[in-house]
Design an enzyme around this catalytic site. Structure first.
Site, PDB file in Angstrom:
ATOM      1  CB  SER A 254      24.794  20.931  39.896  1.00  0.00           C
ATOM      2  OG  SER A 254      25.078  19.484  39.654  1.00  0.00           O
ATOM      3  CE  LYS A 255      16.935  20.619  35.567  1.00  0.00           C
ATOM      4  NZ  LYS A 255      16.158  21.506  34.812  1.00  0.00           N
ATOM      5  NE  ARG A 256      26.211  18.058  34.482  1.00  0.00           N
ATOM      6  CZ  ARG A 256      27.243  18.647  33.947  1.00  0.00           C
ATOM      7  NH1 ARG A 256      27.174  19.208  32.925  1.00  0.00           N
ATOM      8  NH2 ARG A 256      28.434  18.868  34.735  1.00  0.00           N
ATOM      9  CG  ASP A 257      26.643  16.845  39.640  1.00  0.00           C
ATOM     10  OD1 ASP A 257      27.101  16.066  38.654  1.00  0.00           O
ATOM     11  OD2 ASP A 257      27.364  17.770  40.045  1.00  0.00           O
ATOM     12  N   GLY A 258      22.231  15.713  40.391  1.00  0.00           N
ATOM     13  CA  GLY A 258      20.931  15.098  41.332  1.00  0.00           C
ATOM     14  C   GLY A 258      21.190  15.456  42.735  1.00  0.00           C
TER      15      GLY A 258
END
Ligand code: GLU
Length: 484
Positions: A254-258
Site C-alpha cells: 500500500s501507498k500508505r505503508d510506503g
C-alpha cells in the site's frame, strides 16, 4: 500475425510505478528477450481524469533505470506508432462504428440519471445491475435522429447473453465464462475517447502484439475482448495473466505503508539490481534453488510455465537480504559513491574520512537508509549509560574500565604518527606490558569513544577516524562519568 514474439507494457500514467506493474513490465521484457522478440511500451492515457503530470517520465525513468529498454515506444518510435493512446484518438471511433454496422456494438443515449435510477431499482430487487440493452431496441432511424440532434452518446459492445466464451490462458489454463455474466461494456465514451477495454484490443491488434501479459484483474474481461477480436475477424493473442504482488496473504502493498512503489525502495536505499532480482522471484521460480540473477541471466532462465498462479508475497526482509548481498559485491569505489550522501546526512562537515568509513561499513550495510544512524556517533558522542562499561566477556566493570582508560589515555596522547598501524602497535604494547587482556582494555576504550555497544570497526579504527583530539576528549568524558 508475425512469428516474432511481441509483448507490451501498457501502463496508465496515474502516478508512481507500483511494484506489481514493474513486475508485469519485467516479465514482459524477459519473455520478449528470451524469445528474441520485441518489447513495446505503450502509454494508456485515455482516461484523462486519472492523468497525473510527470507520471509518464516516471515510467520512462523507472524502466530505463531498471535496465528494461523498450524496442518500440513513445520516445524511441517504431513502425506501429504513435505509442501514446491519446495521440491515437482518431483511430478508435471508426473501428467502433464498424462494430455498430456489423451489429456487435450499438449507440447508447441513456443519461447518467436514467442509469442511476435503473441501477437503484435493480438493487432494490436484490439484483446486480447490468446494462439492460435498452438502447439496442432503438430503430436505425431513431438512432440517426438522436445523432443528428447532437444527443450525447456512448458506444457499447453488444455482448451475447447465451452460450459461453472460453480461451486458454498460458498461466491459468482453460478459462470458460458464461456469456450471461458479460455486460455490454462501453467502448467509446461521451468525450469520444475509447475506454481501456476497447483501446487495448485495437492497439494490441494494430501493434501486432502476440502475447498479452497483464494483471489478473483483467482475466474476467478477457472474454469480452475476445468477442471483439472475433467480431473484427482478428487473431486473438496469447494471454498470460499474472497473480498479484501482495505484502502477505491478505494485504496488498500500500501507498500508505510506503511499500508499494518502486520509488519507495529507491528512496530507502535499495539497489535497483537487488530489487529486480528479488522481484523476478516473486511469482516466478527458475525451477532450481538459484537465487542470484543479472538481467541477462533472468532472460536466459525465464519461462512462462514457471509463473505462479497464486499471489506473490513480497517479503521486505528477503529483499533486504538480497540488497545486503548486492551491496557486498559492489566495488569499494561504487560503495563509497553510493554511501556518501547517506554519510553526509549524519556527518556533513565533521571531517570524517569517508573512504575508510566506507571500507568499514560496506559489509555491514543492508539498506542505505540505515547508514546515517550507524555512523552518527562519529560526528557527535551519543549520551550513553555508564553501565555499558560492564562486559562479562571482556571482564570489565566501571572500576576496571576507569583503570584501562587512565592507562591508555597518556599512550594515545603521546602518539605522533596518527595511523591505524601505530595506534594499534602502541596500544597493544602498552596493554601487553600491563598484563591486562586485550578485550579488557579495548572494550572501555571503544565505549568511551563511541558511546555504543556495537560499531563499524573496533576501538582502533574508530579512534583513527575520530582523530587524536576528539578521541582524548571522549576518553576524558568517559573518565568523568566513571569518577562520579
Ligand atoms: N493500462 C492498463 C493498466 O495500467 C494496462 C492493462 C494491460 O496491460 O492491458 O492497468
Amino acid at each position: 500475425m508475425s512469428n516474432q514474439v511481441r509483448t507490451r507494457f501498457a501502463p496508465s500514467p496515474t502516478g508512481f510505478m507500483h511494484l506489481g506493474g514493474l513486475r508485469t513490465a519485467l516479465y514482459g521484457y524477459l519473455f520478449a528477450k528470451k524469445n528474441n522478440g520485441k518489447f513495446i511500451l505503450r502509454i494508456e492515457d485515455t482516461d484523462q481524469e486519472r492523468f497525473v503530470e510527470g507520471a509518464t517520465e516516471v515510467i520512462y525513468d523507472t524502466l530505463r533505470g531498471c535496465g528494461m529498454d523498450w524496442d518500440e515506444g513513445p520516445d524511441v518510435g517504431g513502425d506501429y506508432g504513435p505509442y501514446i493512446q491519446s495521440e491515437r484518438k482518431a483511430t478508435y471511433l471508426p473501428y467502433a462504428k464498424q462494430l455498430v454496422e456489423s451489429g456487435h456494438a450499438y449507440y447508447c443515449f441513456c443519461t447518467k440519471c436514467e442509469l442511476d435510477e435503473r441501477r437503484a431499482a435493480a438493487e432494490a430487487r436484490g439484483e446486480v445491475f447490468k446494462y439492460d440493452k435498452h438502447c439496442l431496441k432503438l430503430s436505425k432511424e431513431e438512432v440517426q435522429a438522436k445523432l443528428d440532434a447532437g444527443t450525447p452518446y456512448v458506444i457499447r459492445q453488444n455482448a451475447p447473453t447465451t452460450g459461453e466464451t472460453s480461451y486458454d490462458d498460458l498461466v491459468f489454463g482453460h478459462m470458460t465464462f458464461p456469456n450471461d455474466t458479460l455486460d455490454d461494456m462501453i467502448l467509446i465514451k461521451q468525450d469520444g475517447m475509447p475506454t481501456y477495454n476497447f483501446a487495448n484490443v485495437i492497439d494490441d491488434h494494430l501493434m501486432g502484439i502476440t502475447h498479452v501479459m497483464r494483471g489478473l484483474e483483467y482475466i474476467s474481461s478477457t472474454p469480452k475482448y475476445n468477442l471483439l477480436y472475433d467480431a473484427f475477424g482478428w487473431e486473438i493473442p496469447q494471454y498470460i495473466h499474472m497473480a498479484p504482488v501482495m505484502r502477505d496473504a491478505t494485504h496488498k502493498l500500500s501507498k500508505r505503508d510506503g511499500d508499494a512503489y518502486y520509488s519507495d525502495y529507491v528512496e530507502k536505499g535499495y539497489l535497483t539490481e537487488a530489487l529486480i532480482n528479488y522481484l523476478a522471484l516473486v511469482g516466478w521460480n527458475p525451477g532450481n534453488d538459484r537465487e542470484f540473477f543479472t538481467m541477462d541471466e533472468l532472460v536466459e532462465a525465464f519461462s512462462v510455465d514457471r509463473l505462479s498462479k497464486s499471489p506473490g508475497i513480497f517479503d521486505v526482509d528477503k529483499l533486504t537480504w538480497f540488497n545486503a548481498e548486492y551491496i557486498r559485491k559492489l566495488s569499494p569505489e561504487k560503495y563509497l559513491e553510493l554511501a556518501t550522501p547517506w554519510f553526509d546526512q549524519a556527518l556533513a562537515g565533521k571531517g570524517i574520512d569517508y573512504k575508510r568509513l566506507a571500507e568499514l561499513m560496506q559489509t555491514r550495510t543492508e539498506v542505505f537508509n540505515r547508514v546515517p544512524d550507524m555512523v552518527r556517533f562519529l560526528g557527535e558522542l551519543p549520551a550513553y549509560d555508564v553501565e555499558m562499561f560492564t562486559n562479562k566477556k571482556a571482564k570489565t566493570n566501571p572500576e576496571v574500565a576507569k583503570a584501562a582508560l587512565e592507562m591508555l589515555r597518556p599512550v594515545i596522547e603521546g602518539i605522533e604518527d596518527w595511523t591505524e598501524t601505530t595506534i594499534h602497535d602502541v596500544l597493544m604494547a602498552k596493554i601487553a606490558e600491563s598484563g591486562m587482556k586485550n578485550a579488557t582494555a579495548l572494550w572501555p576504550l571503544r565505549i568511551a569513544i563511541s558511546g555504543q555497544m556495537s560499531t563499524p570497526g573496533g576501538a582502533i579504527e574508530i579512534a583513527w577516524l575520530l582523530g587524536k583530539d576528539e578521541c582524548l576528549r571522549r576518553m576524558d568524558d568517559g573518565l568523568a562519568k566513571l569518577s562520579c
